[in-house]
Write a protein that holds these residues in place. Structure first.
Motif, PDB file in Angstrom:
ATOM      1  N   TYR A   1      35.095  59.883  26.653  1.00 47.69           N
ATOM      2  CA  TYR A   1      35.086  59.588  28.081  1.00 47.69           C
ATOM      3  C   TYR A   1      35.006  58.079  28.280  1.00 47.69           C
ATOM      4  N   VAL A   2      35.600  57.609  29.385  1.00 52.94           N
ATOM      5  CA  VAL A   2      35.621  56.181  29.695  1.00 52.94           C
ATOM      6  C   VAL A   2      35.077  55.990  31.107  1.00 52.94           C
ATOM      7  N   LEU A   3      34.129  55.056  31.262  1.00 51.23           N
ATOM      8  CA  LEU A   3      33.546  54.776  32.569  1.00 51.23           C
ATOM      9  C   LEU A   3      34.551  54.018  33.429  1.00 51.23           C
ATOM     10  N   CYS A   4      34.846  54.568  34.609  1.00 49.15           N
ATOM     11  CA  CYS A   4      35.856  54.002  35.503  1.00 49.15           C
ATOM     12  C   CYS A   4      35.358  54.013  36.949  1.00 49.15           C
ATOM     13  N   ALA A   5      36.008  53.207  37.777  1.00 48.24           N
ATOM     14  CA  ALA A   5      35.764  53.193  39.213  1.00 48.24           C
ATOM     15  C   ALA A   5      37.074  53.526  39.925  1.00 48.24           C
ATOM     16  N   PRO A   6      37.031  54.405  40.910  1.00 54.88           N
ATOM     17  CA  PRO A   6      38.245  54.695  41.674  1.00 54.88           C
ATOM     18  C   PRO A   6      38.748  53.449  42.401  1.00 54.88           C
ATOM     19  N   VAL A   7      40.058  53.386  42.571  1.00 54.90           N
ATOM     20  CA  VAL A   7      40.712  52.300  43.308  1.00 54.90           C
ATOM     21  C   VAL A   7      41.528  52.952  44.415  1.00 54.90           C
TER      22      VAL A   7
ATOM     23  N   VAL B   1      40.656  48.532  47.128  1.00 58.94           N
ATOM     24  CA  VAL B   1      39.211  48.408  46.973  1.00 58.94           C
ATOM     25  C   VAL B   1      38.781  49.134  45.708  1.00 58.94           C
ATOM     26  N   LEU B   2      37.950  48.463  44.899  1.00 57.43           N
ATOM     27  CA  LEU B   2      37.287  49.116  43.769  1.00 57.43           C
ATOM     28  C   LEU B   2      36.022  49.762  44.317  1.00 57.43           C
ATOM     29  N   LEU B   3      35.893  51.050  44.156  1.00 56.46           N
ATOM     30  CA  LEU B   3      34.737  51.774  44.686  1.00 56.46           C
ATOM     31  C   LEU B   3      33.681  51.901  43.594  1.00 56.46           C
ATOM     32  N   MET B   4      32.939  50.826  43.400  1.00 57.16           N
ATOM     33  CA  MET B   4      31.936  50.805  42.340  1.00 57.16           C
ATOM     34  C   MET B   4      30.814  51.803  42.605  1.00 57.16           C
ATOM     35  N   SER B   5      30.613  52.190  43.842  1.00 60.89           N
ATOM     36  CA  SER B   5      29.591  53.180  44.176  1.00 60.89           C
ATOM     37  C   SER B   5      29.997  54.587  43.738  1.00 60.89           C
TER      38      SER B   5
ATOM     39  N   MET C   1      41.236  48.145  27.817  1.00 60.89           N
ATOM     40  CA  MET C   1      40.709  46.830  28.125  1.00 60.89           C
ATOM     41  C   MET C   1      39.908  46.883  29.423  1.00 60.89           C
ATOM     42  N   GLN C   2      38.736  46.308  29.421  1.00 59.98           N
ATOM     43  CA  GLN C   2      37.892  46.276  30.615  1.00 59.98           C
ATOM     44  C   GLN C   2      38.630  45.562  31.746  1.00 59.98           C
ATOM     45  N   GLY C   3      38.611  46.154  32.932  1.00 63.47           N
ATOM     46  CA  GLY C   3      39.271  45.573  34.097  1.00 63.47           C
ATOM     47  C   GLY C   3      40.699  46.051  34.289  1.00 63.47           C
ATOM     48  N   ALA C   4      41.235  46.779  33.318  1.00 63.84           N
ATOM     49  CA  ALA C   4      42.596  47.297  33.466  1.00 63.84           C
ATOM     50  C   ALA C   4      42.615  48.379  34.544  1.00 63.84           C
ATOM     51  N   LEU C   5      43.657  48.374  35.346  1.00 61.11           N
ATOM     52  CA  LEU C   5      43.867  49.387  36.373  1.00 61.11           C
ATOM     53  C   LEU C   5      44.869  50.390  35.830  1.00 61.11           C
ATOM     54  N   HIS C   6      44.478  51.661  35.848  1.00 65.27           N
ATOM     55  CA  HIS C   6      45.310  52.712  35.264  1.00 65.27           C
ATOM     56  C   HIS C   6      45.609  53.800  36.278  1.00 65.27           C
TER      57      HIS C   6
ATOM     58  N   GLY D   1      48.094  62.708  38.293  1.00 65.40           N
ATOM     59  CA  GLY D   1      48.285  62.464  39.714  1.00 65.40           C
ATOM     60  C   GLY D   1      48.593  61.013  40.004  1.00 65.40           C
ATOM     61  N   ASN D   2      48.420  60.633  41.258  1.00 61.83           N
ATOM     62  CA  ASN D   2      48.700  59.259  41.669  1.00 61.83           C
ATOM     63  C   ASN D   2      47.452  58.403  41.788  1.00 61.83           C
ATOM     64  N   GLU D   3      46.277  58.977  41.487  1.00 59.91           N
ATOM     65  CA  GLU D   3      45.049  58.205  41.609  1.00 59.91           C
ATOM     66  C   GLU D   3      45.051  57.042  40.631  1.00 59.91           C
ATOM     67  N   ILE D   4      44.404  55.949  41.050  1.00 58.52           N
ATOM     68  CA  ILE D   4      44.277  54.765  40.213  1.00 58.52           C
ATOM     69  C   ILE D   4      42.797  54.522  39.972  1.00 58.52           C
ATOM     70  N   VAL D   5      42.458  54.143  38.744  1.00 53.23           N
ATOM     71  CA  VAL D   5      41.083  53.819  38.395  1.00 53.23           C
ATOM     72  C   VAL D   5      41.050  52.466  37.695  1.00 53.23           C
ATOM     73  N   CYS D   6      39.891  51.834  37.779  1.00 51.13           N
ATOM     74  CA  CYS D   6      39.647  50.587  37.070  1.00 51.13           C
ATOM     75  C   CYS D   6      38.735  50.906  35.889  1.00 51.13           C
ATOM     76  N   ARG D   7      39.149  50.508  34.715  1.00 54.43           N
ATOM     77  CA  ARG D   7      38.312  50.709  33.533  1.00 54.43           C
ATOM     78  C   ARG D   7      37.147  49.726  33.599  1.00 54.43           C
ATOM     79  N   VAL D   8      35.945  50.251  33.722  1.00 51.64           N
ATOM     80  CA  VAL D   8      34.738  49.440  33.800  1.00 51.64           C
ATOM     81  C   VAL D   8      34.133  49.260  32.405  1.00 51.64           C
ATOM     82  N   GLN D   9      34.269  50.272  31.592  1.00 50.23           N
ATOM     83  CA  GLN D   9      33.699  50.266  30.245  1.00 50.23           C
ATOM     84  C   GLN D   9      34.388  49.225  29.378  1.00 50.23           C
ATOM     85  N   THR D  10      33.595  48.471  28.643  1.00 53.45           N
ATOM     86  CA  THR D  10      34.134  47.488  27.725  1.00 53.45           C
ATOM     87  C   THR D  10      34.680  48.178  26.477  1.00 53.45           C
TER      88      THR D  10
END
Length: 98
Positions: free
Chosen positions: A28-34, A59-63, A1-6, A11-20
């Motif tokens: 592959y799924v487009l994500c932004a690091p959190v 912080v969502l690192l969209m860059s 789901m778009q916007g889900a944080l996984h 590891g312990n890294e968290i990403v935000c699913r950007v891809q709809t």
């Protein structure tokens, strides 16, 4: 789901699913690091989106968008869908420049 944080499975890294949800599985799924807000320096307006995750500033690192193998994406740990407009605007800024 778009916007889900996984949390990533390896590891312990968290990403935000950007891809709809496209209705088909993709490799592959487009994500932004959190990251925790305290672990990041100055925010770039419109590209670094402050959010709350489990009562803590992040912080969502969209860059730093990245396509992650779908099999590496672990369980959902939060939801950033309330920031959908900011997420879409950041993608538009990165792609279109405005």
């Amino acid at each position: 789901m778009q916007g889900a944080l996984h949390r990533l499975r390896d590891g312990n890294e968290i990403v935000c699913r950007v891809q709809t949800d496209l209705g088909v599985e993709t490799a592959y799924v487009l994500c932004a690091p959190v990251v925790r807000r305290s672990d990041w320096g100055a925010l770039v307006p419109k590209l670094h989106i402050p959010i709350q995750l489990q009562g803590e500033a992040h912080v969502l690192l969209m860059s730093q968008l990245v396509a992650i193998p779908a099999k590496q994406i672990g369980p959902a740990v939060g939801d950033a869908s309330a920031w959908r407009d900011e997420i879409v605007a950041a993608v538009d800024l990165l792609v279109s420049g405005f």
